[in-house]
Design an enzyme around this catalytic site. Structure first.
Site, PDB file in Angstrom:
ATOM      1  N   LYS A 172      33.660   4.401 -24.038  1.00  0.00           N
ATOM      2  CA  LYS A 172      32.331   4.593 -24.638  1.00  0.00           C
ATOM      3  C   LYS A 172      32.503   5.610 -25.756  1.00  0.00           C
ATOM      4  O   LYS A 172      32.474   6.808 -25.534  1.00  0.00           O
ATOM      5  CB  LYS A 172      31.337   5.102 -23.591  1.00  0.00           C
ATOM      6  CG  LYS A 172      29.861   4.797 -23.892  1.00  0.00           C
ATOM      7  CD  LYS A 172      29.328   5.362 -25.192  1.00  0.00           C
ATOM      8  CE  LYS A 172      29.056   6.839 -25.122  1.00  0.00           C
ATOM      9  NZ  LYS A 172      28.431   7.359 -26.397  1.00  0.00           N
ATOM     10  N   GLU A 175      28.434   6.841 -30.797  1.00  0.00           N
ATOM     11  CA  GLU A 175      27.686   5.840 -31.551  1.00  0.00           C
ATOM     12  C   GLU A 175      27.576   6.197 -33.022  1.00  0.00           C
ATOM     13  O   GLU A 175      27.092   5.391 -33.825  1.00  0.00           O
ATOM     14  CB  GLU A 175      26.289   5.666 -30.939  1.00  0.00           C
ATOM     15  CG  GLU A 175      25.383   6.877 -30.966  1.00  0.00           C
ATOM     16  CD  GLU A 175      25.599   7.840 -29.803  1.00  0.00           C
ATOM     17  OE1 GLU A 175      24.682   8.632 -29.524  1.00  0.00           O
ATOM     18  OE2 GLU A 175      26.687   7.810 -29.177  1.00  0.00           O
ATOM     19  N   CYS A 280      37.383  20.554 -32.460  1.00  0.00           N
ATOM     20  CA  CYS A 280      37.331  21.465 -31.312  1.00  0.00           C
ATOM     21  C   CYS A 280      38.475  22.474 -31.370  1.00  0.00           C
ATOM     22  O   CYS A 280      38.429  23.499 -30.688  1.00  0.00           O
ATOM     23  CB  CYS A 280      37.363  20.692 -30.006  1.00  0.00           C
ATOM     24  SG  CYS A 280      38.911  19.821 -29.690  1.00  0.00           S
TER      25      CYS A 280
END
Length: 499
Positions: A172, A175, A280
């Site tokens: 996933k 988006e 990050c």
């Protein structure tokens, strides 16, 4: 409008009813839409994974490795296509996007060694006529939930190891920039992986929670903000899953008085502002030790920042491009205002930057704060933009305490020529990944990636040997082959020993 669809191996489902916009960060225009799926789409993907995974697990490791080798070859052959596709949706410059793909490929290359990596342990003669051995077996179906800032690297960090170990994998992705993950799934299929072994489902929180709750998914790997990482960890563990959830960061760069400041400034420019600070492992906090070091560093930083070139993602001369969308630009600018309100000195203000011909793009100029205090919220929290903060420290101990006491513990760097200081710092700092004269200490693929404190939830890191451990379960066999002779029978009511 172009639709970036799910990549699910099973039959087509019902038409989507919810969509998210995918922007061109350079122009601000919507360039595509992505369907926001939920339980129905996940169930289709799980069914396809359940059909494919047993046969894939039964495929011997050498053959699985050959598929990974072919996938590596295909990604290398398509690296320019992938980099431009990534750059067009994320906004990072093409050279940086190519590096995104390459760092993911490094883990794919590591995963090609899976026949060796899956070897268990063996003890002959552990007891009278008894041998003991172990084997590493796939978990079944794994899932990955990945962020927008590395749409190639982080998915490959996850699915490369998981699939090589014999699992099916459901990804996933964010988006915000979903095209590269879908293209990677297509290339994995072309490389020879069975349909259903790598699938991509799109969605928002509804899809994330469906993944965390699905009983057929055995393990979940996540990278994102710390609050969401904590949610993913708690909900996934409550559902009986194995979970690794990597969160936010506030990486520090400690500058000792003996450091080479020219080197430091050159590397800080890229570490703090590269990819518009959307990493990050960016270096958004610099800690000069002593006032003399602080003044000298600031003096050298200002002209270096002034020379930074902000451009569209296809500009070969640009140091960095736009941020991913307007909402993120607003978030970064709000943090800059928070720093001002808290009393930090805004030396360079990157707000209001406009690129000629691309005035509606999501651009932010570089910002520099000085005299930032540890009590400030803008220091405590992750800004995730092209913003560098100077926090002055009086001595080594104060500098060591800053990253050690911060809520995040992802990465830290020390710049020095003093071997003793470097050794002390590396041993004592309370952070998961340490660089010595290395500003972004991301470990190589055959080591392992993971932070401490609120930068990571779960006790297993990503890729390297820790990745093999995470994506497999161990089975231990104790065996004896009687020789057929008649001997004294063991007392079956006494716990067996190997003596």
């Amino acid at each position: 409008m172009r639709i970036i669809d799910h990549h699910i191996a099973g039959p087509a489902g019902a038409a989507a009813t919810r969509f998210g916009d995918v922007f061109d960060p350079n122009s601000g225009a919507v360039q595509a839409q992505v369907p926001l799926g939920g339980q129905a789409e996940l169930d289709r993907a799980v069914a396809a994974a359940q059909a494919a995974q047993p046969g894939w697990a039964a495929t011997n490791p050498q053959r699985r490795a050959r598929v990974m080798f072919e996938f590596k070859r295909l990604v290398e052959a398509h690296i320019d296509e992938l980099a431009h596709l990534l750059s067009a949706e994320h906004g990072k410059v093409v050279a940086d996007a190519r590096g995104d793909v390459q760092r993911g490929l490094d883990v794919i290359e590591f995963a090609c060694g899976v026949p060796h990596l899956l070897k268990g342990e063996y003890t002959q003669g552990a007891g009278p006529g008894i041998d003991v051995y172990s084997m590493r077996l796939p978990l079944g179906i794994g899932a990955g939930i990945t962020p927008f800032n590395f749409p190639a690297m982080i998915p490959m960090w996850m699915f490369g190891v998981a699939i090589a170990c014999g699992n099916a994998f459901i990804l996933k992705p964010s988006e915000r920039d979903p095209s590269v993950p879908v293209r990677l799934a297509e290339l994995m299929l072309e490389a020879g992986a069975p349909a259903g072994i790598l699938q991509v489902v799109h969605g928002d929180k509804e899809m994330v929670d469906a993944i965390l709750d699905h009983p057929a998914i055995s393990a979940v790997s996540f990278v994102g903000s710390s609050d969401i990482a904590h949610h993913v960890y708690r909900r996934g563990v409550a559902a009986g899953k194995r979970v690794q959830a990597m969160g936010g960061a506030k990486n520090h760069g400690v500058i000792m008085p003996d450091a080479d400041l020219d080197q430091v400034v050159a590397e800080l420019s890229g570490a703090a502002f590269g990819s518009a600070g959307e990493r990050c492992m960016a270096l958004p906090v610099v800690v000069p030790v002593g006032e003399k070091t602080a003044l000298a560093l600031r003096e050298k930083l200002l002209p270096a920042i002034a020379k930074l070139r902000i451009g569209v993602s296809t500009d070969k001369d640009a140091d960095y491009g736009p941020v991913v969308n307007a909402a993120h630009r607003t978030r970064v600018e709000n943090w800059i205002q928070t720093g001002v309100d808290e009393g930090a000195e805004l030396v360079v203000d990157g707000r209001g930057f406009s690129l000629q011909g691309h005035e509606k793009g999501f651009f932010i100029g570089p910002s520099l704060f000085d005299h930032v205090k540890p009590s400030m919220e803008s220091y405590k929290e992750e800004i995730f933009g092209p913003v560098l903060q100077i926090v002055r420290a009086a001595d080594f101990e104060e500098a060591l305490a800053l990253p050690s006491q911060h809520q995040y513990g992802n990465g830290v760097a020390l710049f020095t020529r003093n071997g003793h200081a470097a050794r002390e710092f590396a041993a004592r700092v309370n952070v998961g990944m340490v660089g010595i004269n290395v500003p972004i200490p991301v470990p190589v693929a055959y080591h392992t990636f993971g932070g401490w404190k609120r930068s990571a939830f779960g006790d297993t890191n990503q890729h390297g040997p820790e990745g093999i451990k995470f994506w497999t379960k161990i089975k231990t066999i104790t065996q004896r082959w009687p020789d057929g002779g008649v001997g004294e029978a063991a007392n079956a009511f006494v716990i067996p020993t190997m003596g």
